[in-house]
Design an enzyme around this catalytic site. Structure first.
Site, PDB file in Angstrom:
ATOM      1  N   ASP A  11       0.825  -1.225   0.000  1.00 43.57           N
ATOM      2  CA  ASP A  11       0.000   0.000   0.000  1.00 43.57           C
ATOM      3  C   ASP A  11       0.851   1.263   0.000  1.00 43.57           C
ATOM      4  O   ASP A  11       0.394   2.326   0.431  1.00 43.57           O
ATOM      5  CB  ASP A  11      -0.903   0.022   1.245  1.00 43.57           C
ATOM      6  CG  ASP A  11      -2.032  -1.003   1.157  1.00 43.57           C
ATOM      7  OD1 ASP A  11      -2.396  -1.412   0.047  1.00 43.57           O
ATOM      8  OD2 ASP A  11      -2.562  -1.384   2.220  1.00 43.57           O
ATOM      9  N   LYS A  35      -0.240  -8.551  -1.492  1.00 48.90           N
ATOM     10  CA  LYS A  35      -1.600  -8.043  -1.696  1.00 48.90           C
ATOM     11  C   LYS A  35      -1.542  -6.707  -2.432  1.00 48.90           C
ATOM     12  O   LYS A  35      -0.988  -5.726  -1.931  1.00 48.90           O
ATOM     13  CB  LYS A  35      -2.312  -7.855  -0.357  1.00 48.90           C
ATOM     14  CG  LYS A  35      -3.780  -7.471  -0.537  1.00 48.90           C
ATOM     15  CD  LYS A  35      -4.472  -7.337   0.797  1.00 48.90           C
ATOM     16  CE  LYS A  35      -4.421  -5.956   1.371  1.00 48.90           C
ATOM     17  NZ  LYS A  35      -5.208  -4.943   0.671  1.00 48.90           N
ATOM     18  N   ASP A  63      -6.749  -7.365  -4.239  1.00 52.89           N
ATOM     19  CA  ASP A  63      -7.787  -7.012  -3.262  1.00 52.89           C
ATOM     20  C   ASP A  63      -8.639  -5.870  -3.812  1.00 52.89           C
ATOM     21  O   ASP A  63      -8.503  -4.727  -3.411  1.00 52.89           O
ATOM     22  CB  ASP A  63      -7.095  -6.611  -1.951  1.00 52.89           C
ATOM     23  CG  ASP A  63      -8.085  -6.331  -0.822  1.00 52.89           C
ATOM     24  OD1 ASP A  63      -9.232  -6.807  -0.903  1.00 52.89           O
ATOM     25  OD2 ASP A  63      -7.696  -5.635   0.137  1.00 52.89           O
ATOM     26  N   LEU A  64      -9.531  -6.212  -4.746  1.00 55.35           N
ATOM     27  CA  LEU A  64     -10.355  -5.167  -5.376  1.00 55.35           C
ATOM     28  C   LEU A  64     -11.751  -5.097  -4.775  1.00 55.35           C
ATOM     29  O   LEU A  64     -12.515  -4.188  -5.097  1.00 55.35           O
ATOM     30  CB  LEU A  64     -10.458  -5.409  -6.889  1.00 55.35           C
ATOM     31  CG  LEU A  64      -9.132  -5.347  -7.661  1.00 55.35           C
ATOM     32  CD1 LEU A  64      -9.395  -5.446  -9.154  1.00 55.35           C
ATOM     33  CD2 LEU A  64      -8.356  -4.072  -7.356  1.00 55.35           C
ATOM     34  N   ASP A  68     -20.832  -5.613  -7.592  1.00 56.96           N
ATOM     35  CA  ASP A  68     -21.564  -5.162  -8.775  1.00 56.96           C
ATOM     36  C   ASP A  68     -22.627  -6.198  -9.115  1.00 56.96           C
ATOM     37  O   ASP A  68     -22.827  -7.161  -8.354  1.00 56.96           O
ATOM     38  CB  ASP A  68     -20.568  -4.950  -9.940  1.00 56.96           C
ATOM     39  CG  ASP A  68     -20.998  -3.799 -10.840  1.00 56.96           C
ATOM     40  OD1 ASP A  68     -22.188  -3.763 -11.218  1.00 56.96           O
ATOM     41  OD2 ASP A  68     -20.154  -2.946 -11.156  1.00 56.96           O
ATOM     42  N   ILE A  69     -23.261  -6.042 -10.255  1.00 57.88           N
ATOM     43  CA  ILE A  69     -24.258  -7.042 -10.654  1.00 57.88           C
ATOM     44  C   ILE A  69     -23.531  -8.316 -11.107  1.00 57.88           C
ATOM     45  O   ILE A  69     -22.356  -8.252 -11.517  1.00 57.88           O
ATOM     46  CB  ILE A  69     -25.197  -6.513 -11.766  1.00 57.88           C
ATOM     47  CG1 ILE A  69     -24.397  -6.123 -13.004  1.00 57.88           C
ATOM     48  CG2 ILE A  69     -26.029  -5.336 -11.263  1.00 57.88           C
ATOM     49  CD1 ILE A  69     -25.261  -5.789 -14.217  1.00 57.88           C
ATOM     50  N   THR A  72     -21.490  -8.386 -14.484  1.00 54.07           N
ATOM     51  CA  THR A  72     -20.278  -7.554 -14.494  1.00 54.07           C
ATOM     52  C   THR A  72     -19.172  -8.213 -13.659  1.00 54.07           C
ATOM     53  O   THR A  72     -17.993  -8.202 -14.038  1.00 54.07           O
ATOM     54  CB  THR A  72     -20.607  -6.148 -13.936  1.00 54.07           C
ATOM     55  OG1 THR A  72     -21.666  -5.612 -14.714  1.00 54.07           O
ATOM     56  CG2 THR A  72     -19.410  -5.222 -13.987  1.00 54.07           C
TER      57      THR A  72
END
Ligand code: C5P
Length: 233
Positions: A11, A35, A63-64, A68-69, A72
């Site tokens: 990060d 990560k 790590d996103l 969403d539906i 997708t």
């Protein structure tokens, strides 16, 4: 008791500093997961992942936290699979239909990434969690975990405070990945549900995520060595 695996959160504010960190950990690469979170991926993208792979035998964890539906999410998983990723996070609250679709993809696709569903972020305490979900963290995390388990996900992201209860409600083999780790009692910063290594082992965590206590240390490699030794002891 099986020792949790260590995921190091990359990060840092620049690609170069993350690559330098990864380089410094090369000696441990066979035992480490790196990560890559939203910040790094948005900034440095696919090229960064390739560069990490060239450094050593690290496993890569993207790590996103997809939310969403179903369609997708499925298309995105397909794109992520092409990047050669070993583990991916999604939100359990994206629903059973989405989680089942991803699990089905995994069954049909060799070497697809492990799918971990986020139950409740470790930056929530009871008060801030109730504001949003109107439920106690443990109940919500356990419910989300049961849905993720029955949908076919590999595991969940939770804190060490929920890990054991989740395994009891699902199965010993259902994996838990716990961020909010302060290995030797370091400062918690914005994390609320933090635990040290002894607690993580006791909580039967399968993967621990450590960011700042490693990358903000004077000697990140030394800290990682100490963590790996402590996890094995
Ligand atoms: O620096 P620190 O050890 O707190 O970093 C924890 C990492 O784990 C961060 O990259 C954060 O985005 C991630 N994470 C988390 N809580 C979750 C899921 C991921 O802290 N529930």
């Amino acid at each position: 008791m099986k020792a949790p695996k260590l995921c190091v959160a990359l990060d840092l504010p620049t690609k170069e500093s993350n690559l330098t960190l990864a380089q410094s950990l090369k000696i441990h690469s066979k035992n480490l997961w790196l990560k890559v979170g939203l910040r790094s991926f948005v900034r440095d993208g696919k090229e960064f992942l390739k560069e990490l792979r060239n450094i050593g035998d690290f496993k890569l964890f993207l790590d996103l936290k997809l939310y969403d539906i179903p369609n997708t999410m499925l298309d995105t998983l397909d794109e992520i699979h092409k990047l050669g990723i070993d583990m991916l996070t999604i939100h359990a609250s994206s629903g059973v239909k989405a989680m089942k679709a991803l699990a089905q993809y995994k069954q049909e696709t060799p070497n697809a990434p492990l799918i971990f569903a986020v139950t409740a972020l470790t930056s929530f305490d009871e008060e801030t969690f109730t504001q949003i979900y109107n439920a106690p963290i443990l109940n919500h995390a356990r419910n989300m975990a049961v849905l993720a388990y029955t949908s076919g996900c590999d595991g969940v992201v939770c804190s060490c405070f929920e890990s054991k209860a989740i395994k009891e409600a699902t199965h010993e083999s259902f994996l838990t990945l716990t961020p909010g780790i302060r290995p030797f009692g370091e400062e918690s910063s914005d994390q609320k549900r933090v635990a040290d290594l002894a607690f993580a082992k006791e909580a039967k965590s399968d993967f621990i995520v450590v960011g700042r206590p490693i990358y903000k240390a004077q000697d990140p490699k030394g800290v990682v060595t100490k963590i790996l030794e402590s996890l094995q002891s």
